[in-house]
Motif scaffolding. Structure first.
Motif, short mmCIF file in Angstrom:
data_model
loop_
_atom_site.label_atom_id
_atom_site.label_comp_id
_atom_site.label_asym_id
_atom_site.label_seq_id
_atom_site.Cartn_x
_atom_site.Cartn_y
_atom_site.Cartn_z
N ASP A 1 0.80 -1.22 0.00
CA ASP A 1 0.00 0.00 0.00
C ASP A 1 0.84 1.27 0.00
O ASP A 1 0.30 2.37 -0.18
CB ASP A 1 -0.93 0.04 1.22
N ILE A 2 2.15 1.14 0.27
CA ILE A 2 2.99 2.34 0.39
C ILE A 2 4.17 2.29 -0.57
O ILE A 2 4.50 1.23 -1.11
CB ILE A 2 3.50 2.53 1.84
N HIS A 3 4.80 3.44 -0.73
CA HIS A 3 6.03 3.55 -1.52
C HIS A 3 7.21 3.42 -0.56
O HIS A 3 7.45 4.33 0.24
CB HIS A 3 6.07 4.89 -2.27
N ILE A 4 7.91 2.30 -0.63
CA ILE A 4 8.99 2.01 0.31
C ILE A 4 10.11 3.05 0.25
O ILE A 4 10.71 3.37 1.27
CB ILE A 4 9.52 0.56 0.12
N ASP A 5 10.36 3.61 -0.92
CA ASP A 5 11.42 4.62 -1.04
C ASP A 5 11.05 5.90 -0.28
O ASP A 5 11.91 6.56 0.31
CB ASP A 5 11.75 4.91 -2.50
N ILE A 6 9.77 6.24 -0.26
CA ILE A 6 9.31 7.41 0.48
C ILE A 6 9.38 7.13 1.98
O ILE A 6 9.81 7.99 2.76
CB ILE A 6 7.87 7.82 0.07
N LEU A 7 9.00 5.91 2.39
CA LEU A 7 9.13 5.52 3.80
C LEU A 7 10.60 5.59 4.21
O LEU A 7 10.92 6.09 5.30
CB LEU A 7 8.57 4.11 4.03
N ALA A 8 11.49 5.10 3.37
CA ALA A 8 12.93 5.14 3.68
C ALA A 8 13.41 6.57 3.86
O ALA A 8 14.20 6.86 4.77
CB ALA A 8 13.72 4.45 2.57
N ALA A 9 12.93 7.49 3.02
CA ALA A 9 13.32 8.90 3.14
C ALA A 9 12.84 9.47 4.47
O ALA A 9 13.57 10.22 5.13
CB ALA A 9 12.76 9.70 1.96
N ALA A 10 11.61 9.12 4.87
CA ALA A 10 11.06 9.61 6.14
C ALA A 10 11.88 9.06 7.32
O ALA A 10 12.20 9.80 8.26
CB ALA A 10 9.59 9.20 6.28
N ILE A 11 12.23 7.78 7.26
CA ILE A 11 13.04 7.17 8.32
C ILE A 11 14.40 7.86 8.40
O ILE A 11 14.86 8.24 9.48
CB ILE A 11 13.20 5.65 8.07
N GLN A 12 15.04 8.04 7.25
CA GLN A 12 16.36 8.67 7.22
C GLN A 12 16.29 10.11 7.73
O GLN A 12 17.16 10.56 8.47
CB GLN A 12 16.93 8.63 5.80
N ASP A 13 15.22 10.82 7.37
CA ASP A 13 15.01 12.17 7.85
C ASP A 13 14.94 12.20 9.39
O ASP A 13 15.55 13.05 10.03
CB ASP A 13 13.68 12.70 7.28
N GLY A 14 14.16 11.28 9.94
CA GLY A 14 14.01 11.22 11.41
C GLY A 14 15.33 10.92 12.09
O GLY A 14 15.67 11.56 13.11
N VAL A 15 16.08 9.97 11.55
CA VAL A 15 17.37 9.62 12.15
C VAL A 15 18.34 10.80 12.03
O VAL A 15 19.04 11.12 13.00
CB VAL A 15 17.94 8.35 11.47
N ASN A 16 18.37 11.44 10.88
CA ASN A 16 19.25 12.60 10.70
C ASN A 16 18.91 13.71 11.69
O ASN A 16 19.79 14.36 12.24
CB ASN A 16 19.18 13.12 9.27
N PHE A 17 17.60 13.92 11.91
CA PHE A 17 17.17 14.97 12.83
C PHE A 17 17.66 14.68 14.26
O PHE A 17 18.24 15.55 14.89
CB PHE A 17 15.64 15.12 12.81
N THR A 18 17.44 13.46 14.74
CA THR A 18 17.84 13.16 16.13
C THR A 18 19.36 13.07 16.25
O THR A 18 19.90 13.42 17.30
CB THR A 18 17.17 11.88 16.66
N ASN A 19 20.06 12.64 15.20
CA ASN A 19 21.52 12.59 15.27
C ASN A 19 22.12 13.99 15.31
O ASN A 19 23.18 14.19 15.89
CB ASN A 19 22.10 11.84 14.06
N ALA A 20 21.44 14.96 14.71
CA ALA A 20 21.95 16.33 14.65
C ALA A 20 21.77 17.08 15.99
O ALA A 20 22.41 18.10 16.19
CB ALA A 20 21.25 17.10 13.54
N ARG A 21 20.92 16.57 16.85
CA ARG A 21 20.64 17.26 18.12
C ARG A 21 21.79 17.14 19.08
O ARG A 21 22.49 16.29 19.26
CB ARG A 21 19.39 16.69 18.77
#
Length: 143
Positions: free
Chosen positions: A123-143
């Motif tokens: 039901d979803i686009h896995i590449d878009i999910l991957a981008a969201a996951i990577q975005d979240g990890v990048n955000f918390t790693n930058a803190r």
């Protein structure tokens, strides 16, 4: 039982097709986040009462509470729910970011402040999910 065995048993306990989808997502997230810390929360509190669905966690960041206390927790969570699968992207300060950035392009999913829910992987686009996951990890790693 170690964390990997707990995760394996949790995924194996799911009915098909959820089991296959969760196994595919688990493998995919491990490829996205190589060497990340793994977590498994069984959903029970200190009195052994069920308070949430079990969760597989990936990565680590430090939660800072208003009273100054801190706690280590996972960045990305994977969980079965009654209708499908939930992916948790934790630590984002802007609670509208996920929905605004990925909600329209993700596919058939509901997106809240930190949770992406969908019925099946197809039901979803896995590449878009991957981008969201990577975005979240990048955000918390930058803190």
């Amino acid at each position: 039982m170690n964390i990997e065995e707990q995760i394996e048993n949790y995924i194996a306990s799911q009915p098909e097709p959820k089991r296959s989808d969760m196994q595919a997502l688990h493998t995919y997230i491990l490829q996205l986040l190589p060497g990340c810390r793994l977590w498994f929360l069984d959903g029970k509190n200190s009195e052994n009462k069920t308070v949430s669905n079990p969760n597989i966690g990936y990565g680590m960041y430090t939660i800072k509470y208003a009273d100054g206390k801190t706690r280590e927790f996972y960045q990305i969570g994977l969980s079965a729910n009654t209708t499908g699968i939930s992916i948790y992207i934790l630590g984002m300060e802007d609670k509208l970011y996920l929905a605004r950035t990925y909600g329209k392009t993700l596919g058939k999913a509901s997106v809240s402040g930190y949770c992406i829910k969908f019925k099946t992987l197809k039901d979803i686009h896995i590449d878009i999910l991957a981008a969201a996951i990577q975005d979240g990890v990048n955000f918390t790693n930058a803190r």
